[in-house]
Motif scaffolding. Sequence first.
Motif, PDB file in Angstrom:
ATOM      1  N   GLU A   1      30.795  56.453  44.320  1.00 53.23           N
ATOM      2  CA  GLU A   1      29.875  56.956  45.343  1.00 53.23           C
ATOM      3  C   GLU A   1      28.842  55.930  45.782  1.00 53.23           C
ATOM      4  O   GLU A   1      28.368  55.951  46.911  1.00 53.23           O
ATOM      5  N   ALA A   2      28.467  55.034  44.878  1.00 51.64           N
ATOM      6  CA  ALA A   2      27.459  54.013  45.178  1.00 51.64           C
ATOM      7  C   ALA A   2      28.041  52.811  45.911  1.00 51.64           C
ATOM      8  O   ALA A   2      27.304  51.896  46.272  1.00 51.64           O
ATOM      9  N   GLY A   3      29.355  52.784  46.104  1.00 51.94           N
ATOM     10  CA  GLY A   3      29.993  51.655  46.775  1.00 51.94           C
ATOM     11  C   GLY A   3      30.410  50.549  45.834  1.00 51.94           C
ATOM     12  O   GLY A   3      30.886  49.497  46.289  1.00 51.94           O
ATOM     13  N   ASN A   4      30.248  50.735  44.517  1.00 46.44           N
ATOM     14  CA  ASN A   4      30.740  49.752  43.558  1.00 46.44           C
ATOM     15  C   ASN A   4      32.250  49.651  43.664  1.00 46.44           C
ATOM     16  O   ASN A   4      32.929  50.637  43.969  1.00 46.44           O
ATOM     17  N   VAL A   5      32.779  48.471  43.395  1.00 52.98           N
ATOM     18  CA  VAL A   5      34.206  48.188  43.532  1.00 52.98           C
ATOM     19  C   VAL A   5      34.757  47.828  42.154  1.00 52.98           C
ATOM     20  O   VAL A   5      34.200  46.973  41.459  1.00 52.98           O
ATOM     21  N   TYR A   6      35.857  48.485  41.771  1.00 59.35           N
ATOM     22  CA  TYR A   6      36.517  48.257  40.487  1.00 59.35           C
ATOM     23  C   TYR A   6      37.904  47.706  40.764  1.00 59.35           C
ATOM     24  O   TYR A   6      38.711  48.346  41.428  1.00 59.35           O
ATOM     25  N   VAL A   7      38.175  46.504  40.245  1.00 59.90           N
ATOM     26  CA  VAL A   7      39.457  45.846  40.467  1.00 59.90           C
ATOM     27  C   VAL A   7      40.233  45.837  39.156  1.00 59.90           C
ATOM     28  O   VAL A   7      39.698  45.454  38.108  1.00 59.90           O
ATOM     29  N   ALA A   8      41.482  46.265  39.210  1.00 63.21           N
ATOM     30  CA  ALA A   8      42.376  46.244  38.053  1.00 63.21           C
ATOM     31  C   ALA A   8      43.401  45.136  38.273  1.00 63.21           C
ATOM     32  O   ALA A   8      44.057  45.082  39.306  1.00 63.21           O
ATOM     33  N   ALA A   9      43.517  44.243  37.285  1.00 60.54           N
ATOM     34  CA  ALA A   9      44.359  43.063  37.462  1.00 60.54           C
ATOM     35  C   ALA A   9      45.207  42.771  36.235  1.00 60.54           C
ATOM     36  O   ALA A   9      44.866  43.168  35.114  1.00 60.54           O
ATOM     37  N   LYS A  10      46.280  42.061  36.473  1.00 62.51           N
ATOM     38  CA  LYS A  10      47.131  41.497  35.430  1.00 62.51           C
ATOM     39  C   LYS A  10      46.797  40.010  35.390  1.00 62.51           C
ATOM     40  O   LYS A  10      46.996  39.301  36.382  1.00 62.51           O
ATOM     41  N   THR A  11      46.241  39.552  34.269  1.00 60.58           N
ATOM     42  CA  THR A  11      45.748  38.177  34.196  1.00 60.58           C
ATOM     43  C   THR A  11      46.375  37.433  33.018  1.00 60.58           C
ATOM     44  O   THR A  11      46.845  38.032  32.064  1.00 60.58           O
ATOM     45  N   SER A  12      46.347  36.122  33.107  1.00 58.86           N
ATOM     46  CA  SER A  12      46.876  35.265  32.049  1.00 58.86           C
ATOM     47  C   SER A  12      45.758  34.382  31.516  1.00 58.86           C
ATOM     48  O   SER A  12      44.863  33.984  32.245  1.00 58.86           O
ATOM     49  N   ASP A  13      45.807  34.112  30.237  1.00 60.93           N
ATOM     50  CA  ASP A  13      44.841  33.214  29.611  1.00 60.93           C
ATOM     51  C   ASP A  13      43.417  33.756  29.754  1.00 60.93           C
ATOM     52  O   ASP A  13      43.203  34.931  29.993  1.00 60.93           O
ATOM     53  N   ASP A  14      42.440  32.867  29.587  1.00 60.47           N
ATOM     54  CA  ASP A  14      41.051  33.222  29.847  1.00 60.47           C
ATOM     55  C   ASP A  14      40.857  33.323  31.356  1.00 60.47           C
ATOM     56  O   ASP A  14      41.505  32.618  32.122  1.00 60.47           O
ATOM     57  N   VAL A  15      39.939  34.187  31.774  1.00 61.27           N
ATOM     58  CA  VAL A  15      39.748  34.460  33.192  1.00 61.27           C
ATOM     59  C   VAL A  15      38.346  34.028  33.613  1.00 61.27           C
ATOM     60  O   VAL A  15      37.360  34.437  32.999  1.00 61.27           O
ATOM     61  N   MET A  16      38.261  33.209  34.662  1.00 58.84           N
ATOM     62  CA  MET A  16      36.981  32.791  35.224  1.00 58.84           C
ATOM     63  C   MET A  16      36.617  33.748  36.348  1.00 58.84           C
ATOM     64  O   MET A  16      37.371  33.900  37.310  1.00 58.84           O
ATOM     65  N   ILE A  17      35.452  34.420  36.194  1.00 54.49           N
ATOM     66  CA  ILE A  17      34.932  35.329  37.215  1.00 54.49           C
ATOM     67  C   ILE A  17      33.538  34.829  37.556  1.00 54.49           C
ATOM     68  O   ILE A  17      32.639  34.896  36.728  1.00 54.49           O
ATOM     69  N   ASP A  18      33.374  34.328  38.773  1.00 50.63           N
ATOM     70  CA  ASP A  18      32.150  33.620  39.149  1.00 50.63           C
ATOM     71  C   ASP A  18      31.935  32.516  38.121  1.00 50.63           C
ATOM     72  O   ASP A  18      32.762  31.646  37.999  1.00 50.63           O
ATOM     73  N   THR A  19      30.867  32.549  37.341  1.00 46.65           N
ATOM     74  CA  THR A  19      30.631  31.523  36.321  1.00 46.65           C
ATOM     75  C   THR A  19      30.858  32.050  34.909  1.00 46.65           C
ATOM     76  O   THR A  19      30.576  31.357  33.932  1.00 46.65           O
ATOM     77  N   ILE A  20      31.397  33.257  34.791  1.00 46.38           N
ATOM     78  CA  ILE A  20      31.626  33.897  33.497  1.00 46.38           C
ATOM     79  C   ILE A  20      33.086  33.719  33.095  1.00 46.38           C
ATOM     80  O   ILE A  20      33.988  33.873  33.915  1.00 46.38           O
ATOM     81  N   VAL A  21      33.329  33.419  31.811  1.00 49.40           N
ATOM     82  CA  VAL A  21      34.685  33.344  31.287  1.00 49.40           C
ATOM     83  C   VAL A  21      34.932  34.575  30.424  1.00 49.40           C
ATOM     84  O   VAL A  21      34.181  34.845  29.487  1.00 49.40           O
ATOM     85  N   VAL A  22      35.976  35.327  30.770  1.00 45.75           N
ATOM     86  CA  VAL A  22      36.394  36.491  29.992  1.00 45.75           C
ATOM     87  C   VAL A  22      37.615  36.062  29.185  1.00 45.75           C
ATOM     88  O   VAL A  22      38.613  35.603  29.753  1.00 45.75           O
ATOM     89  N   THR A  23      37.541  36.183  27.872  1.00 41.22           N
ATOM     90  CA  THR A  23      38.588  35.700  26.984  1.00 41.22           C
ATOM     91  C   THR A  23      39.817  36.598  27.039  1.00 41.22           C
ATOM     92  O   THR A  23      39.713  37.813  26.898  1.00 41.22           O
ATOM     93  N   GLY A  24      40.976  35.976  27.248  1.00 43.88           N
ATOM     94  CA  GLY A  24      42.248  36.678  27.253  1.00 43.88           C
ATOM     95  C   GLY A  24      42.911  36.573  25.893  1.00 43.88           C
ATOM     96  O   GLY A  24      42.470  35.824  25.028  1.00 43.88           O
ATOM     97  N   GLY A  25      44.011  37.323  25.721  1.00 43.13           N
ATOM     98  CA  GLY A  25      44.632  37.331  24.413  1.00 43.13           C
ATOM     99  C   GLY A  25      46.098  36.968  24.386  1.00 43.13           C
ATOM    100  O   GLY A  25      46.546  36.308  23.475  1.00 43.13           O
ATOM    101  N   GLY A  26      46.877  37.396  25.354  1.00 41.33           N
ATOM    102  CA  GLY A  26      48.321  37.218  25.266  1.00 41.33           C
ATOM    103  C   GLY A  26      48.902  36.600  26.506  1.00 41.33           C
ATOM    104  O   GLY A  26      48.205  35.934  27.274  1.00 41.33           O
ATOM    105  N   GLN A  27      50.190  36.848  26.711  1.00 36.74           N
ATOM    106  CA  GLN A  27      50.875  36.295  27.878  1.00 36.74           C
ATOM    107  C   GLN A  27      50.238  36.833  29.156  1.00 36.74           C
ATOM    108  O   GLN A  27      49.843  36.078  30.023  1.00 36.74           O
TER     109      GLN A  27
END
Length: 186
Positions: free
Chosen positions: A65-91
């Motif tokens: 309702e507030a206009g926030n956006v939620y993205v669901a993704a299939k990612t590989s390795d660690d993921v860079m989002i802006d300047t943040i690194v989100v640690t991945g685990g598998g293939q």
Amino acid sequence: TTDAAANVIVVGEFSGTCNFQSASLTCINSSNAFVAKYDPNHNILWAKQFGGQTVDHALAVATDEAGNVYVAAKTSDDVMIDTIVVTGGGQYDITIVKYDRNGQYLWAQNFGGDQNEVVHSIAYSHGYLYLSGAFQDTAYFGTDTLICTSQQQDAFVMRMDTIGQIDWIRPASCATFFQWMRLAVD
């Protein structure tokens, strides 16, 4: 998808440089995930990308309702989002990213194990996000551990709150192969 203000939000993947009218994104690997938001007159409001060292796919999107956006993704390795690194685990892992209505990164969650996990669908209803997808072998979703009992992969459905905490998750399996492709909530 659209939000309450009739803006259009699209997700996908790209390689090279992608131009969204005045917004330009340049891929940092073989392909990155993207999310772009257009106003009701088809003008770009913002575009964002995220990804790891190989192939990343944004597969589904929802808004609240507030206009926030939620993205669901299939990612590989660690993921860079802006300047943040989100640690991945598998293939391939599942990454959920939340942006505010102006495209500012708010948080991300990564779920998975040593094998492949994928999210096919995300929906928002009454303060919760609902996701469906598939997993192989052993997959970790917050404090929950799911173990695949099929020969290849099992399905899951999950509910999480808007700050990224899992409320519940339920697996489903069959003899060989099982996955849920789409999800709808009322």
